[in-house]
Write a protein that holds these residues in place. Structure first.
Motif, PDB file in Angstrom:
ATOM      1  N   VAL A   1       0.710  -1.036  -0.019  1.00 54.42           N
ATOM      2  CA  VAL A   1      -0.065   0.073  -0.065  1.00 54.42           C
ATOM      3  C   VAL A   1       0.930   1.102  -0.048  1.00 54.42           C
ATOM      4  O   VAL A   1       1.940   1.229   0.613  1.00 54.42           O
ATOM      5  N   TRP A   2       0.656   2.214  -0.802  1.00 56.12           N
ATOM      6  CA  TRP A   2       1.238   3.389  -0.713  1.00 56.12           C
ATOM      7  C   TRP A   2       0.297   4.549  -1.829  1.00 56.12           C
ATOM      8  O   TRP A   2      -0.496   5.003  -0.948  1.00 56.12           O
ATOM      9  N   LEU A   3       0.724   4.726  -2.855  1.00 53.79           N
ATOM     10  CA  LEU A   3      -0.268   5.438  -3.593  1.00 53.79           C
ATOM     11  C   LEU A   3      -1.274   4.805  -4.356  1.00 53.79           C
ATOM     12  O   LEU A   3      -2.056   5.120  -5.106  1.00 53.79           O
ATOM     13  N   TRP A   4      -1.501   3.368  -3.871  1.00 56.76           N
ATOM     14  CA  TRP A   4      -2.579   2.371  -4.404  1.00 56.76           C
ATOM     15  C   TRP A   4      -2.891   1.961  -3.239  1.00 56.76           C
ATOM     16  O   TRP A   4      -2.480   1.932  -2.069  1.00 56.76           O
ATOM     17  N   ASP A   5      -4.094   1.039  -3.297  1.00 53.08           N
ATOM     18  CA  ASP A   5      -4.749   0.383  -2.237  1.00 53.08           C
ATOM     19  C   ASP A   5      -3.873  -1.139  -2.183  1.00 53.08           C
ATOM     20  O   ASP A   5      -3.203  -1.502  -2.909  1.00 53.08           O
TER      21      ASP A   5
ATOM     22  N   SER B   1       1.546   8.075   5.128  1.00 55.02           N
ATOM     23  CA  SER B   1       2.003   8.538   3.890  1.00 55.02           C
ATOM     24  C   SER B   1       1.309   8.014   2.472  1.00 55.02           C
ATOM     25  O   SER B   1       1.722   8.196   1.430  1.00 55.02           O
ATOM     26  N   CYS B   2       0.154   7.304   2.610  1.00 55.89           N
ATOM     27  CA  CYS B   2      -0.599   6.617   1.841  1.00 55.89           C
ATOM     28  C   CYS B   2      -1.782   7.627   1.266  1.00 55.89           C
ATOM     29  O   CYS B   2      -2.018   8.623   1.378  1.00 55.89           O
ATOM     30  N   ALA B   3      -2.353   6.889   0.195  1.00 54.89           N
ATOM     31  CA  ALA B   3      -3.483   7.800  -0.523  1.00 54.89           C
ATOM     32  C   ALA B   3      -4.518   7.841   0.044  1.00 54.89           C
ATOM     33  O   ALA B   3      -4.983   6.810   0.993  1.00 54.89           O
TER      34      ALA B   3
ATOM     35  N   GLY C   1      11.607  -1.610  -7.057  1.00 55.87           N
ATOM     36  CA  GLY C   1      10.821  -1.882  -5.934  1.00 55.87           C
ATOM     37  C   GLY C   1       9.649  -0.636  -5.834  1.00 55.87           C
ATOM     38  O   GLY C   1       9.101  -0.166  -6.837  1.00 55.87           O
ATOM     39  N   ASN C   2       9.063  -0.710  -4.619  1.00 52.64           N
ATOM     40  CA  ASN C   2       7.983  -0.023  -4.255  1.00 52.64           C
ATOM     41  C   ASN C   2       6.716  -0.327  -5.117  1.00 52.64           C
ATOM     42  O   ASN C   2       5.952  -1.202  -4.367  1.00 52.64           O
ATOM     43  N   HIS C   3       6.544  -0.316  -6.367  1.00 53.34           N
ATOM     44  CA  HIS C   3       5.658  -0.928  -7.137  1.00 53.34           C
ATOM     45  C   HIS C   3       5.771  -2.449  -7.573  1.00 53.34           C
ATOM     46  O   HIS C   3       4.948  -3.025  -8.243  1.00 53.34           O
ATOM     47  N   GLY C   4       6.860  -2.799  -7.206  1.00 48.99           N
ATOM     48  CA  GLY C   4       7.149  -4.106  -7.432  1.00 48.99           C
ATOM     49  C   GLY C   4       7.912  -4.431  -8.739  1.00 48.99           C
ATOM     50  O   GLY C   4       8.064  -3.502  -9.765  1.00 48.99           O
TER      51      GLY C   4
END
Length: 709
Positions: free
Chosen positions: A14-18, A322-324, A209-212
């Motif tokens: 999870v970050w800028l996405w669910d 820090s997420c959406a 990384g981050n979004h894979g």
């Protein structure tokens, strides 16, 4: 081997996405890297977070079987052995132990092994107590990135023993963070770093990384070319564990570091407070439920799914805020489910205990539970819509009359509420009841209302309308000693930093202070209360100060109605004759001493300030603070924008989604003197007593008789 090249993918579920997009990315990344391992016989791969492997097992059993085979072959490293790469500053010690306990159980069951490497390459700094927690959970090594070299230059190097209270782990800070999206020229520049040439052993992580994603085919071939240009055995694909074992053996005189690994993203200690509060309530609720089930001699297996949900939401882009917006809403929804479930299980366990205990009074009884393993003396409130004979005596289960005082109920309809102070037994409950056969001369319910007034006082403390606080002289002489040098202030600070607080060390740009608009008092034989109403801009704060005849403490309940944009609200307290240069604070799994240098610090449930009159502040609701000599500021609310990075433009006409607007509640308790501040263990107990729900189960004589029949 001098250069351990470690293909990996740090994935943010999870970050800028669910979470659901995160599951997709985990499956895609793990499938792609199984393919890469099949294509390149010399390749390895490293990935963390046992939650990810649970998702793979649930959604793609064939892919999970492929991973198991690569793990067994020693080519896929399951690293970290936490449920997710959690934030490590804000969770409780019990939560971080559960991160390891639940993850290690999964790893042992499906992979036949656990990891010795704690792995947090993206989390936003780490508390001084973490080495003890990690060592107790079986970890020997710790790989991290933050704080970077420019954020904390006090570290003795990138490889060091990190120690706390005699426990230590071998820690390594990745100098170049995890490598992604870089050009071939930048890759060669980093691999040829002078520090890498000097050190006998180095680790270099690469892969998107981050979004894979992990390492691309182009990256793999580029690193194969690098390996071929080096002397035999100088570089190769590797794992985190192999690097640490090699470094441990090949590096003489590894230095030792003690203390926090800060400062990075200090705004994350306070932004998105509703997420932090929901997760903290779940942590304490699950602890309470476990103790309740233990009292009822019941297994706590049903709490495991609730713990998994809580641990997942401690991920370092959820709990730090820090997420959406849609991801934050999903977290609040999930934690609401956890809250409901632990309450249901707790009530069922405690009700079963209560209903088996005969009711001895015709009026029925209040059974007040303390699940902690030690007695606690606390203010207790009971509220009911049931009718009781006016002026009836109030007694405990032994028939002892208890002084009670009617106070305002939570609703103004048919409820009545009473408050009293008593000692509850360890791991059990105490019975209370009204005795209608005996009348007591007690003020009517009109006395519960606040009225115009000035100073409130008990034999322990005195509080002026502006919050100026004094305590009775300790030596028994007549008179009062100041507890605070000045009235508390509610300060508003400007905050132009981004969501994370990148580049910030402290928040000290004071724009103004709330004005005290009105006060009122409510007094009686048990407690005296001062109500304050404050305002600033479009916001207001309501405070209720409570002092007790039987307790040497000052309690403060704050309700903040916040409507400010990109500003911070801090409560400033100035302890009397406090000249401390450091402060002792509760941290995950223990306590630590931090400098009183004005820096923003993560806050748990207590901090202790030495001085002529030692002062401890116990609290529930704030997650950050700063301390300077003679001054403590609790960070109550920090309003920013959702997921705003300082490198991104803010259009002057763009609509913005603001965080932390609305109503926020806080509880504080001030304790003073050598005995109250005697040790971290004593303060841990005092904080636990403050947080203990002290649930009340109501039993009527008729219902109990029917149950026994």
């Amino acid at each position: 081997m001098r250069m351990h090249l470690i293909p990996n993918s740090h994935i943010d579920p999870v970050w800028l996405w669910d979470k659901y997009e995160g599951i997709d990315e985990v499956l895609n990344t793990f499938r792609a890297n199984c393919d890469r391992l099949d294509e390149f016989p010399d390749l390895t791969f490293t990935a963390s977070s046992l939650q990810f492997y649970q998702w793979v097992r649930d959604h793609d059993a064939k892919l999970f079987d492929r991973i198991v085979k690569h793990v067994a072959a020693g080519r896929w490293e399951v690293v970290g052995d936490w449920w997710v790469e959690a934030d490590s500053n804000l969770p409780t010690g019990e939560s971080l132990r559960m991160q390891a306990q639940i993850a290690q159980a999964f790893a042992r069951r499906y992979f036949g092994r656990t990891s010795e490497v704690a792995y947090l390459p993206d989390s936003f700094g780490h508390p001084a107590t973490l080495p003890t927690l990690l060592a107790e959970c079986g970890f020997r090594y710790f790989l991290f990135c933050r704080p970077g070299g420019r954020e904390n230059s006090r570290l003795p190097g990138n490889l060091f023993h990190w120690e706390h209270e005699g426990k230590r782990i071998l820690a390594y800070r990745l100098k170049h963070h995890y490598f992604q999206w870089g050009s071939p020229e930048r890759r060669r520049e980093m691999l040829d770093d002078p520090e890498y040439r000097q050190n006998p052993v180095n680790a270099f992580l690469f892969g998107v990384g981050n979004h894979g994603g992990g390492p691309s085919i182009e990256e793999i071939r580029a690193h194969q070319d690098f390996i071929r240009t080096r002397p035999e055995g100088d570089a190769g694909f590797s794992s985190c564990l192999a690097f640490f074992r090699n470094a441990e053996a090949a590096t003489p005189h590894i230095p030792v570091h003690r203390g926090d690994l800060h400062m990075h993203a200090v705004g994350c200690y306070s932004v998105m407070r509703p997420l932090k509060e929901s997760i903290r309530h779940a942590e304490h609720g699950l602890g309470f439920a476990r103790r309740a089930l233990q009292l009822a001699a019941q297994a706590d297996d049903a709490l495991t799914p609730l713990w998994k949900a809580t641990l997942f939401n401690q991920f370092h882009d959820i709990l730090p805020g820090s997420c959406a917006p849609h991801a934050a809403a999903a977290c609040l929804s999930e934690m609401g489910g956890v809250d409901h479930a632990w309450r249901e299980q707790s009530y069922a366990a405690l009700k079963g205990l209560s209903i088996a205990h005969p009711v001895k009074t015709p009026e029925g009884e209040f059974r007040v539970f303390n699940t902690l393993p030690y007695p606690i003396t606390v203010p207790i409130g009971v509220e009911s819509c049931m009718y009781y004979r006016e002026g009836a005596a109030f007694r405990d289960g032994d028939g002892r009359e208890i002084d009670i005082q009617e106070v305002l109920p939570s609703v103004r309809c048919g409820n009545r509420r009473w408050e009293f102070v008593d000692t509850l037994p360890a791991s059990g409950f105490k019975c209370y009841a009204f005795d209608s056969s005996v009348r007591v001369d007690r003020p009517g319910n009109q006395a519960a209302h606040y009225r115009p007034g000035e100073t409130i006082a008990t034999r322990h403390a005195r509080i002026e309308p502006d919050g100026t606080t004094a305590i009775a002289n300790a030596n028994g002489s007549v008179g009062w000693t100041p507890l605070l040098n000045a009235p508390p202030r509610l300060l508003v600070l400007r905050d132009t930093s981004d969501t994370w607080g990148h580049g910030q060390r402290a928040y000290d740009d004071v724009e103004g202070a709330f004005s005290l608009d009105a006060t009122a008092v409510a007094t009686g034989p048990v407690t005296a209360k001062l109500f304050q109403s404050w305002s600033w801009g479009h916001s207001r704060v309501e405070a209720i100060w409570s002092i007790y005849e039987e307790l040497p403490q000052v309690d403060i309940d704050l309700r903040v109605h916040w409507s400010e944009d990109r500003r911070i609200l801090k409560l400033e307290l100035c302890p009397w004759r406090c000249r401390t240069v450091d402060v002792t604070m509760q941290a995950p799994g223990g306590s630590c001493v931090r400098p009183a240098d004005g820096a923003e610090q993560p806050l748990h449930h207590w901090l202790s300030l030495p001085g002529v009159l030692p002062l401890a502040v116990l609290q529930d609701g704030a997650f950050a603070c700063d301390v300077e000599t003679g001054r403590l500021r609790l960070t109550l609310v920090r309003s920013s924008y959702y997921g705003y990075d300082e490198n991104q433009p803010l259009g002057p006409c763009d609509p913005q989604q603001r965080t932390d607007q609305g109503t926020h509640a806080f509880r504080l308790s001030l304790r003073w003197g050598v005995e109250a501040c005697a040790s971290p263990e004593a303060l841990d107990r005092a904080a636990a007593a403050l947080l203990e729900p002290c649930w009340t189960i109501r039993e009527s004589a008729n219902a109990n008789a029917e149950q026994n029949a």
